[in-house]
Design a protein around this motif. Structure first.
Motif, short mmCIF file in Angstrom:
data_model
loop_
_atom_site.label_atom_id
_atom_site.label_comp_id
_atom_site.label_asym_id
_atom_site.label_seq_id
_atom_site.Cartn_x
_atom_site.Cartn_y
_atom_site.Cartn_z
N GLU A 118 0.83 -1.21 0.00
CA GLU A 118 0.00 0.00 0.00
C GLU A 118 0.87 1.27 0.00
OE1 GLU A 118 -0.39 -2.61 2.18
OE2 GLU A 118 -2.13 -3.47 1.11
N GLN A 119 1.93 1.27 0.79
CA GLN A 119 2.83 2.43 0.82
C GLN A 119 3.55 2.59 -0.52
OE1 GLN A 119 4.92 0.98 4.32
NE2 GLN A 119 4.29 2.80 5.47
N LEU A 120 3.93 1.47 -1.12
CA LEU A 120 4.59 1.50 -2.42
C LEU A 120 3.64 2.05 -3.49
CD1 LEU A 120 7.22 0.80 -3.88
CD2 LEU A 120 6.34 -1.51 -4.20
N VAL A 131 8.75 0.73 -13.80
CA VAL A 131 8.64 -0.72 -13.59
C VAL A 131 8.85 -1.15 -12.14
CG1 VAL A 131 9.20 -1.27 -15.99
CG2 VAL A 131 11.02 -1.23 -14.28
N VAL A 132 9.14 -0.21 -11.24
CA VAL A 132 9.36 -0.57 -9.83
C VAL A 132 8.14 -1.30 -9.27
CG1 VAL A 132 9.70 0.33 -7.49
CG2 VAL A 132 11.06 1.23 -9.38
N LEU A 133 6.98 -0.69 -9.37
CA LEU A 133 5.76 -1.29 -8.85
C LEU A 133 5.40 -2.55 -9.64
CD1 LEU A 133 3.41 -1.26 -6.87
CD2 LEU A 133 2.22 0.30 -8.44
N ARG A 134 5.59 -2.52 -10.94
CA ARG A 134 5.26 -3.68 -11.78
C ARG A 134 6.05 -4.92 -11.35
NH1 ARG A 134 3.49 -5.21 -17.07
NH2 ARG A 134 3.44 -7.47 -16.88
N CYS A 135 7.32 -4.76 -11.03
CA CYS A 135 8.14 -5.89 -10.58
C CYS A 135 7.58 -6.49 -9.28
CB CYS A 135 9.59 -5.45 -10.37
SG CYS A 135 10.46 -4.98 -11.87
N VAL A 136 7.19 -5.63 -8.35
CA VAL A 136 6.63 -6.10 -7.08
C VAL A 136 5.29 -6.79 -7.33
CG1 VAL A 136 5.72 -5.37 -4.83
CG2 VAL A 136 7.89 -4.44 -5.67
N GLN A 137 4.46 -6.22 -8.19
CA GLN A 137 3.17 -6.84 -8.50
C GLN A 137 3.35 -8.20 -9.16
OE1 GLN A 137 1.69 -3.52 -10.80
NE2 GLN A 137 0.29 -2.90 -9.16
N ASP A 138 4.32 -8.33 -10.06
CA ASP A 138 4.59 -9.62 -10.69
C ASP A 138 5.08 -10.64 -9.67
OD1 ASP A 138 3.79 -8.59 -13.11
OD2 ASP A 138 5.81 -8.46 -13.97
#
Length: 170
Positions: A118-120, A131-138
Protein backbone atom coordinates in the motif's frame (compact mmCIF):
# COMPACT_ATOMS: atom_id res chain seq x y z
CA UNK A 1 28.59 7.40 -39.24
CA UNK A 2 25.57 5.97 -37.47
CA UNK A 3 25.77 4.85 -33.89
CA UNK A 4 24.49 1.50 -32.75
CA UNK A 5 21.57 1.53 -30.32
CA UNK A 6 22.33 -0.29 -27.08
CA UNK A 7 19.92 -0.58 -24.17
CA UNK A 8 21.24 -0.15 -20.63
CA UNK A 9 21.22 -3.56 -18.93
CA UNK A 10 20.23 -3.43 -15.28
CA UNK A 11 19.46 -5.89 -12.51
CA UNK A 12 17.04 -5.48 -9.62
CA UNK A 13 15.85 -7.41 -6.59
CA UNK A 14 12.40 -7.75 -5.08
CA UNK A 15 12.98 -8.54 -1.42
CA UNK A 16 10.03 -9.17 0.90
CA UNK A 17 9.95 -9.77 4.64
CA UNK A 18 6.73 -9.95 6.64
CA UNK A 19 4.69 -8.22 3.94
CA UNK A 20 7.13 -5.34 3.46
CA UNK A 21 9.50 -4.69 0.58
CA UNK A 22 13.07 -3.47 0.79
CA UNK A 23 13.53 -0.24 -1.16
CA UNK A 24 16.22 2.37 -1.42
CA UNK A 25 15.75 6.11 -1.44
CA UNK A 26 18.11 7.62 -4.01
CA UNK A 27 19.23 11.18 -4.57
CA UNK A 28 18.76 11.75 -8.32
CA UNK A 29 18.76 14.79 -10.57
CA UNK A 30 14.95 14.63 -10.25
CA UNK A 31 15.10 14.67 -6.44
CA UNK A 32 14.67 11.80 -4.00
CA UNK A 33 13.31 8.69 -5.71
CA UNK A 34 12.36 5.19 -4.55
CA UNK A 35 13.65 2.04 -6.20
CA UNK A 36 14.08 -1.60 -5.50
CA UNK A 37 17.79 -2.33 -5.04
CA UNK A 38 19.04 -2.10 -8.62
CA UNK A 39 21.92 -1.10 -10.83
CA UNK A 40 23.85 -1.61 -14.00
CA UNK A 41 25.52 -4.78 -15.21
CA UNK A 42 29.28 -4.28 -15.16
CA UNK A 43 31.75 -5.69 -17.71
CA UNK A 44 32.94 -9.20 -16.87
CA UNK A 45 29.93 -9.88 -14.63
CA UNK A 46 26.99 -12.25 -14.87
CA UNK A 47 23.44 -11.12 -14.07
CA UNK A 48 23.19 -13.04 -10.77
CA UNK A 49 26.56 -11.71 -9.61
CA UNK A 50 25.50 -8.18 -10.55
CA UNK A 51 22.29 -8.55 -8.55
CA UNK A 52 24.19 -9.77 -5.47
CA UNK A 53 26.65 -6.89 -5.78
CA UNK A 54 24.01 -4.20 -6.28
CA UNK A 55 21.93 -5.34 -3.31
CA UNK A 56 25.02 -5.38 -1.09
CA UNK A 57 26.23 -1.95 -2.28
CA UNK A 58 22.84 -0.26 -1.98
CA UNK A 59 21.42 -1.90 1.16
CA UNK A 60 24.37 -3.41 3.08
CA UNK A 61 22.64 -6.81 2.97
CA UNK A 62 23.87 -10.03 1.45
CA UNK A 63 21.40 -11.39 -1.07
CA UNK A 64 21.15 -14.70 -2.93
CA UNK A 65 19.05 -14.38 -6.10
CA UNK A 66 17.08 -17.62 -6.48
CA UNK A 67 14.47 -16.95 -9.17
CA UNK A 68 13.88 -14.57 -12.04
CA UNK A 69 10.68 -12.55 -11.56
CA UNK A 70 10.76 -11.01 -15.02
CA UNK A 71 12.55 -9.12 -17.74
CA UNK A 72 11.37 -5.56 -18.28
CA UNK A 73 12.00 -3.10 -21.08
CA UNK A 74 11.24 0.58 -20.55
CA UNK A 75 12.16 3.89 -22.10
CA UNK A 76 13.16 7.03 -20.21
CA UNK A 77 13.08 10.44 -21.89
CA UNK A 78 13.39 13.12 -19.21
CA UNK A 79 11.83 16.39 -20.34
CA UNK A 80 14.33 19.02 -21.32
CA UNK A 81 17.33 16.71 -20.79
CA UNK A 82 17.75 15.69 -24.44
CA UNK A 83 18.17 12.05 -23.44
CA UNK A 84 16.43 8.98 -24.81
CA UNK A 85 17.40 5.95 -22.74
CA UNK A 86 16.13 2.40 -22.88
CA UNK A 87 16.57 0.03 -19.95
CA UNK A 88 16.48 -3.76 -20.03
CA UNK A 89 15.92 -4.84 -16.41
CA UNK A 90 16.32 -8.38 -15.08
CA UNK A 91 14.51 -8.64 -11.75
CA UNK A 92 15.21 -11.42 -9.27
CA UNK A 93 13.82 -12.54 -5.95
CA UNK A 94 15.67 -14.67 -3.45
CA UNK A 95 16.97 -14.95 0.05
CA UNK A 96 18.07 -11.99 2.12
CA UNK A 97 21.18 -12.67 4.13
CA UNK A 98 23.30 -10.98 6.75
CA UNK A 99 23.07 -7.24 7.32
CA UNK A 100 26.26 -5.17 7.60
CA UNK A 101 25.07 -2.00 9.40
CA UNK A 102 28.61 -0.56 9.54
CA UNK A 103 28.85 -0.56 5.72
CA UNK A 104 28.34 2.76 3.97
CA UNK A 105 25.65 2.69 1.30
CA UNK A 106 26.50 3.30 -2.37
CA UNK A 107 26.89 6.85 -3.66
CA UNK A 108 23.49 8.48 -4.06
CA UNK A 109 21.66 6.09 -1.74
CA UNK A 110 20.21 8.10 1.14
CA UNK A 111 18.63 5.24 3.09
CA UNK A 112 16.84 1.91 2.93
CA UNK A 113 13.13 1.54 3.65
CA UNK A 114 10.76 -1.36 4.27
CA UNK A 115 7.43 -0.45 2.66
CA UNK A 116 4.12 -2.27 2.48
CA UNK A 117 2.46 -2.75 -0.91
CA UNK A 118 0.00 0.00 0.00
CA UNK A 119 2.83 2.43 0.82
CA UNK A 120 4.59 1.50 -2.42
CA UNK A 121 1.41 2.09 -4.43
CA UNK A 122 0.80 5.42 -2.70
CA UNK A 123 4.32 6.65 -3.59
CA UNK A 124 4.22 6.01 -7.38
CA UNK A 125 5.14 9.60 -8.22
CA UNK A 126 8.45 9.07 -6.39
CA UNK A 127 9.43 5.81 -8.13
CA UNK A 128 12.73 5.90 -10.00
CA UNK A 129 11.30 3.84 -12.83
CA UNK A 130 7.83 2.97 -14.08
CA UNK A 131 8.64 -0.72 -13.59
CA UNK A 132 9.36 -0.57 -9.83
CA UNK A 133 5.76 -1.29 -8.85
CA UNK A 134 5.26 -3.68 -11.78
CA UNK A 135 8.14 -5.89 -10.58
CA UNK A 136 6.63 -6.10 -7.08
CA UNK A 137 3.17 -6.84 -8.50
CA UNK A 138 4.59 -9.62 -10.69
CA UNK A 139 6.39 -11.05 -7.66
CA UNK A 140 3.15 -11.02 -5.66
CA UNK A 141 1.33 -12.67 -8.58
CA UNK A 142 3.76 -15.58 -8.25
CA UNK A 143 5.72 -15.00 -11.45
CA UNK A 144 8.90 -16.98 -11.09
CA UNK A 145 11.34 -18.50 -13.55
CA UNK A 146 14.34 -20.64 -12.65
CA UNK A 147 17.54 -18.66 -12.19
CA UNK A 148 19.13 -21.38 -14.32
CA UNK A 149 17.32 -19.79 -17.27
CA UNK A 150 20.03 -17.12 -17.13
CA UNK A 151 23.12 -18.55 -18.78
CA UNK A 152 26.53 -16.90 -18.71
CA UNK A 153 29.10 -18.10 -21.17
CA UNK A 154 32.61 -18.29 -19.62
CA UNK A 155 33.83 -15.83 -22.26
CA UNK A 156 32.19 -13.06 -20.25
CA UNK A 157 34.90 -13.44 -17.61
CA UNK A 158 37.83 -13.27 -20.04
CA UNK A 159 39.86 -10.08 -20.35
CA UNK A 160 38.75 -7.89 -23.24
CA UNK A 161 40.60 -5.59 -25.60
CA UNK A 162 41.52 -2.17 -24.27
CA UNK A 163 41.39 1.05 -26.27
CA UNK A 164 44.84 0.47 -27.80
CA UNK A 165 43.92 -3.05 -28.97
CA UNK A 166 45.69 -4.95 -26.20
CA UNK A 167 44.05 -7.02 -23.48
CA UNK A 168 42.70 -5.74 -20.23
CA UNK A 169 43.76 -7.68 -17.18
CA UNK A 170 41.04 -9.27 -15.09
Amino acid sequence: MSSRWKPNVTVAAVIEQQGRFLLVEEDTRDGLRLNTPAGHLDPGEGLLDACRREVREETAYDFAPMELVGIYLNRFCPSGAGEDLTYLRFTFCGQLGRHFPEQALDTGIVRTLWLSLEQLQASRERHRSPVVLRCVQDYLAGRRYPAAAVTVDPSIYLPGPDVQGGLLSA
